[in-house]
Scaffold this motif. Structure first.
Motif, PDB file in Angstrom:
ATOM      1  N   VAL A   7      13.422 -30.176  -4.110  1.00 56.74           N
ATOM      2  CA  VAL A   7      13.170 -28.905  -4.774  1.00 56.74           C
ATOM      3  C   VAL A   7      11.663 -28.734  -4.896  1.00 56.74           C
ATOM      4  O   VAL A   7      10.944 -29.708  -5.160  1.00 56.74           O
ATOM      5  CB  VAL A   7      13.850 -28.843  -6.162  1.00 56.74           C
ATOM      6  N   ASP A   8      11.187 -27.521  -4.666  1.00 58.40           N
ATOM      7  CA  ASP A   8       9.772 -27.234  -4.886  1.00 58.40           C
ATOM      8  C   ASP A   8       9.474 -27.444  -6.371  1.00 58.40           C
ATOM      9  O   ASP A   8      10.186 -26.905  -7.230  1.00 58.40           O
ATOM     10  CB  ASP A   8       9.487 -25.788  -4.485  1.00 58.40           C
ATOM     11  N   PRO A   9       8.449 -28.222  -6.729  1.00 56.64           N
ATOM     12  CA  PRO A   9       8.173 -28.486  -8.143  1.00 56.64           C
ATOM     13  C   PRO A   9       8.022 -27.232  -8.990  1.00 56.64           C
ATOM     14  O   PRO A   9       8.487 -27.175 -10.137  1.00 56.64           O
ATOM     15  CB  PRO A   9       6.880 -29.301  -8.100  1.00 56.64           C
ATOM     16  N   VAL A  10       7.378 -26.209  -8.456  1.00 60.62           N
ATOM     17  CA  VAL A  10       7.197 -24.977  -9.228  1.00 60.62           C
ATOM     18  C   VAL A  10       8.532 -24.259  -9.417  1.00 60.62           C
ATOM     19  O   VAL A  10       8.810 -23.700 -10.487  1.00 60.62           O
ATOM     20  CB  VAL A  10       6.148 -24.072  -8.557  1.00 60.62           C
ATOM     21  N   ASP A  11       9.395 -24.286  -8.399  1.00 67.06           N
ATOM     22  CA  ASP A  11      10.739 -23.712  -8.543  1.00 67.06           C
ATOM     23  C   ASP A  11      11.551 -24.497  -9.562  1.00 67.06           C
ATOM     24  O   ASP A  11      12.342 -23.922 -10.321  1.00 67.06           O
ATOM     25  CB  ASP A  11      11.458 -23.701  -7.198  1.00 67.06           C
ATOM     26  N   ALA A  12      11.391 -25.824  -9.581  1.00 67.15           N
ATOM     27  CA  ALA A  12      12.098 -26.651 -10.565  1.00 67.15           C
ATOM     28  C   ALA A  12      11.682 -26.275 -11.976  1.00 67.15           C
ATOM     29  O   ALA A  12      12.523 -26.151 -12.878  1.00 67.15           O
ATOM     30  CB  ALA A  12      11.826 -28.132 -10.304  1.00 67.15           C
ATOM     31  N   LEU A  13      10.394 -26.074 -12.185  1.00 70.39           N
ATOM     32  CA  LEU A  13       9.924 -25.663 -13.504  1.00 70.39           C
ATOM     33  C   LEU A  13      10.526 -24.318 -13.891  1.00 70.39           C
ATOM     34  O   LEU A  13      10.964 -24.118 -15.030  1.00 70.39           O
ATOM     35  CB  LEU A  13       8.396 -25.583 -13.516  1.00 70.39           C
ATOM     36  N   SER A  14      10.571 -23.405 -12.953  1.00 68.40           N
ATOM     37  CA  SER A  14      11.150 -22.092 -13.225  1.00 68.40           C
ATOM     38  C   SER A  14      12.609 -22.214 -13.644  1.00 68.40           C
ATOM     39  O   SER A  14      13.063 -21.532 -14.572  1.00 68.40           O
ATOM     40  CB  SER A  14      11.018 -21.204 -11.983  1.00 68.40           C
ATOM     41  N   ALA A  15      13.360 -23.095 -12.977  1.00 68.74           N
ATOM     42  CA  ALA A  15      14.764 -23.308 -13.334  1.00 68.74           C
ATOM     43  C   ALA A  15      14.911 -23.846 -14.748  1.00 68.74           C
ATOM     44  O   ALA A  15      15.952 -23.658 -15.392  1.00 68.74           O
ATOM     45  CB  ALA A  15      15.413 -24.258 -12.334  1.00 68.74           C
ATOM     46  N   LEU A  16      13.872 -24.501 -15.242  1.00 67.64           N
ATOM     47  CA  LEU A  16      13.866 -25.047 -16.597  1.00 67.64           C
ATOM     48  C   LEU A  16      13.210 -24.106 -17.598  1.00 67.64           C
ATOM     49  O   LEU A  16      12.950 -24.485 -18.740  1.00 67.64           O
ATOM     50  CB  LEU A  16      13.143 -26.394 -16.594  1.00 67.64           C
ATOM     51  N   GLY A  17      12.938 -22.887 -17.178  1.00 66.11           N
ATOM     52  CA  GLY A  17      12.359 -21.897 -18.073  1.00 66.11           C
ATOM     53  C   GLY A  17      10.866 -22.030 -18.281  1.00 66.11           C
ATOM     54  O   GLY A  17      10.327 -21.528 -19.278  1.00 66.11           O
ATOM     55  N   ILE A  18      10.182 -22.684 -17.344  1.00 70.63           N
ATOM     56  CA  ILE A  18       8.741 -22.917 -17.463  1.00 70.63           C
ATOM     57  C   ILE A  18       8.034 -22.209 -16.316  1.00 70.63           C
ATOM     58  O   ILE A  18       8.336 -22.457 -15.136  1.00 70.63           O
ATOM     59  CB  ILE A  18       8.421 -24.426 -17.432  1.00 70.63           C
ATOM     60  N   ASP A  19       7.096 -21.359 -16.628  1.00 73.41           N
ATOM     61  CA  ASP A  19       6.302 -20.645 -15.629  1.00 73.41           C
ATOM     62  C   ASP A  19       5.020 -21.430 -15.368  1.00 73.41           C
ATOM     63  O   ASP A  19       4.163 -21.555 -16.252  1.00 73.41           O
ATOM     64  CB  ASP A  19       5.981 -19.238 -16.136  1.00 73.41           C
ATOM     65  N   ALA A  20       4.886 -21.979 -14.160  1.00 74.37           N
ATOM     66  CA  ALA A  20       3.701 -22.782 -13.843  1.00 74.37           C
ATOM     67  C   ALA A  20       2.414 -22.004 -14.072  1.00 74.37           C
ATOM     68  O   ALA A  20       1.396 -22.569 -14.472  1.00 74.37           O
ATOM     69  CB  ALA A  20       3.774 -23.270 -12.395  1.00 74.37           C
ATOM     70  N   ALA A  21       2.453 -20.716 -13.851  1.00 72.98           N
ATOM     71  CA  ALA A  21       1.242 -19.903 -13.980  1.00 72.98           C
ATOM     72  C   ALA A  21       0.745 -19.806 -15.416  1.00 72.98           C
ATOM     73  O   ALA A  21      -0.428 -19.474 -15.645  1.00 72.98           O
ATOM     74  CB  ALA A  21       1.492 -18.501 -13.428  1.00 72.98           C
ATOM     75  N   THR A  22       1.625 -20.097 -16.384  1.00 71.10           N
ATOM     76  CA  THR A  22       1.221 -20.000 -17.788  1.00 71.10           C
ATOM     77  C   THR A  22       1.197 -21.352 -18.495  1.00 71.10           C
ATOM     78  O   THR A  22       0.882 -21.408 -19.690  1.00 71.10           O
ATOM     79  CB  THR A  22       2.146 -19.043 -18.551  1.00 71.10           C
ATOM     80  N   VAL A  23       1.525 -22.429 -17.792  1.00 75.14           N
ATOM     81  CA  VAL A  23       1.425 -23.766 -18.392  1.00 75.14           C
ATOM     82  C   VAL A  23      -0.023 -23.992 -18.822  1.00 75.14           C
ATOM     83  O   VAL A  23      -0.953 -23.774 -18.043  1.00 75.14           O
ATOM     84  CB  VAL A  23       1.861 -24.849 -17.392  1.00 75.14           C
ATOM     85  N   ASP A  24      -0.223 -24.430 -20.073  1.00 76.28           N
ATOM     86  CA  ASP A  24      -1.605 -24.545 -20.556  1.00 76.28           C
ATOM     87  C   ASP A  24      -2.131 -25.969 -20.593  1.00 76.28           C
ATOM     88  O   ASP A  24      -3.296 -26.183 -20.941  1.00 76.28           O
ATOM     89  CB  ASP A  24      -1.777 -23.874 -21.914  1.00 76.28           C
ATOM     90  N   ARG A  25      -1.293 -26.973 -20.232  1.00 74.82           N
ATOM     91  CA  ARG A  25      -1.816 -28.342 -20.143  1.00 74.82           C
ATOM     92  C   ARG A  25      -1.088 -29.101 -19.044  1.00 74.82           C
ATOM     93  O   ARG A  25       0.131 -29.194 -19.035  1.00 74.82           O
ATOM     94  CB  ARG A  25      -1.691 -29.081 -21.471  1.00 74.82           C
TER      95      ARG A  25
END
Length: 269
Positions: free
Chosen positions: A70-88
């Motif tokens: 799975v693309d890591p950024v897509d995995a984050l999206s599936a978990l409700g996390i937007d990589a573009a707004t992750v602050d740390r």
């Protein structure tokens, strides 16, 4: 304060003992194939989500013969996390499979050891024994983030708050770090590549990519000391056994089988 910690198994490959371990021939044992998995990690607590490493770039993974699950950024999206707004974003070290998507986290403060950042900007980073585990464009992305003022460095120990701390160990790379995260019932220790596989620790067998062998052995000792107490569980950075030791999975994400809950309760040795 306790946290939730997740491992996302985003890639895999088949390797051999000879390829994966430093000087395998000295052990006098036959070679064999085994599975090597690729993870990144998520820490949630204190109202904040921190991503620890960000995996390899899909095209780089294909070129290097790694299978992307799975693309890591897509995995984050599936978990409700937007990589573009992750602050740390914590960077355990700067190899291709840990910073491959750095430019997809444009808002993140990047936390890394001072030694790691300095080494990859220094005169020896391009030597083949170091450079083969990196991508020049990804090292440049880390340098750009530093120029933008988005990189926070530390030496030795860094307390991020809410029971979440980073410890510099070196060895695998000059500034390799591990993470210690308080969870219900104890602590999860994310070894990242200070420990690729559990039998590096149990059998005292270093990985083949090593910047400082003495520091790598000392890192093993540090991990033993930290986790040799009840309620502290160790998460190796690339071991396929992580999924067996930690049977908890996400629910309703569409990638549940790839998202491993790291917790003390239910942990298996």
């Amino acid at each position: 304060m306790t946290n939730e910690v997740w491992a996302v198994r985003y890639g895999t490959r088949v390797t051999t003992r000879t390829e994966a371990y430093l000087n395998w021939h000295v052990y006098g044992e036959p070679d064999e194939s085994f599975r090597m998995d690729y993870f990144f990690w998520i820490v949630r607590g204190g109202g904040r989500t921190t991503v620890v490493d960000c995996g390899f770039d899909p095209e780089v993974g294909r070129r290097r013969g790694r299978e992307m699950l799975v693309d890591p950024v897509d995995a984050l999206s599936a978990l409700g996390i937007d990589a573009a707004t992750v602050d740390r974003l914590v960077v355990s070290h700067a190899h291709y499979d840990h910073i491959g998507n750095l430019d997809r986290f444009p808002a993140a403060e990047i936390v890394v050891t001072a030694r790691e950042l300095a080494f990859w900007a220094g005169p020896h980073a391009g030597r083949v024994q170091f450079a083969h585990s990196t991508e020049a464009g990804e090292i440049a992305a880390l340098a750009r983030a530093h120029d933008e003022g988005r990189v926070t460095t530390f030496t030795g120990y860094c307390e991020l708050g809410d029971g979440f701390a980073l410890v510099e160990v070196g060895g695998h790379t000059p500034g390799q770090l591990i993470a210690r995260v308080a969870v219900a019932g104890g602590e999860v220790v994310l070894a990242a590549d200070a420990l690729h596989f559990y039998d590096e620790l149990t059998r005292d067998r270093p990985f083949f990519v090593v910047a400082d062998l003495e520091a790598m052995y000392a890192g093993f000792d540090t991990l033993r000391e930290i986790t040799d107490r009840p309620g502290r569980v160790l998460v190796a950075g690339h071991d396929a056994d992580v999924g067996r030791r930690f049977p908890g999975r996400a629910q309703g994400t569409g990638i549940d089988d790839l998202v491993i809950r790291l917790e003390v309760e239910g942990h298996r040795t």
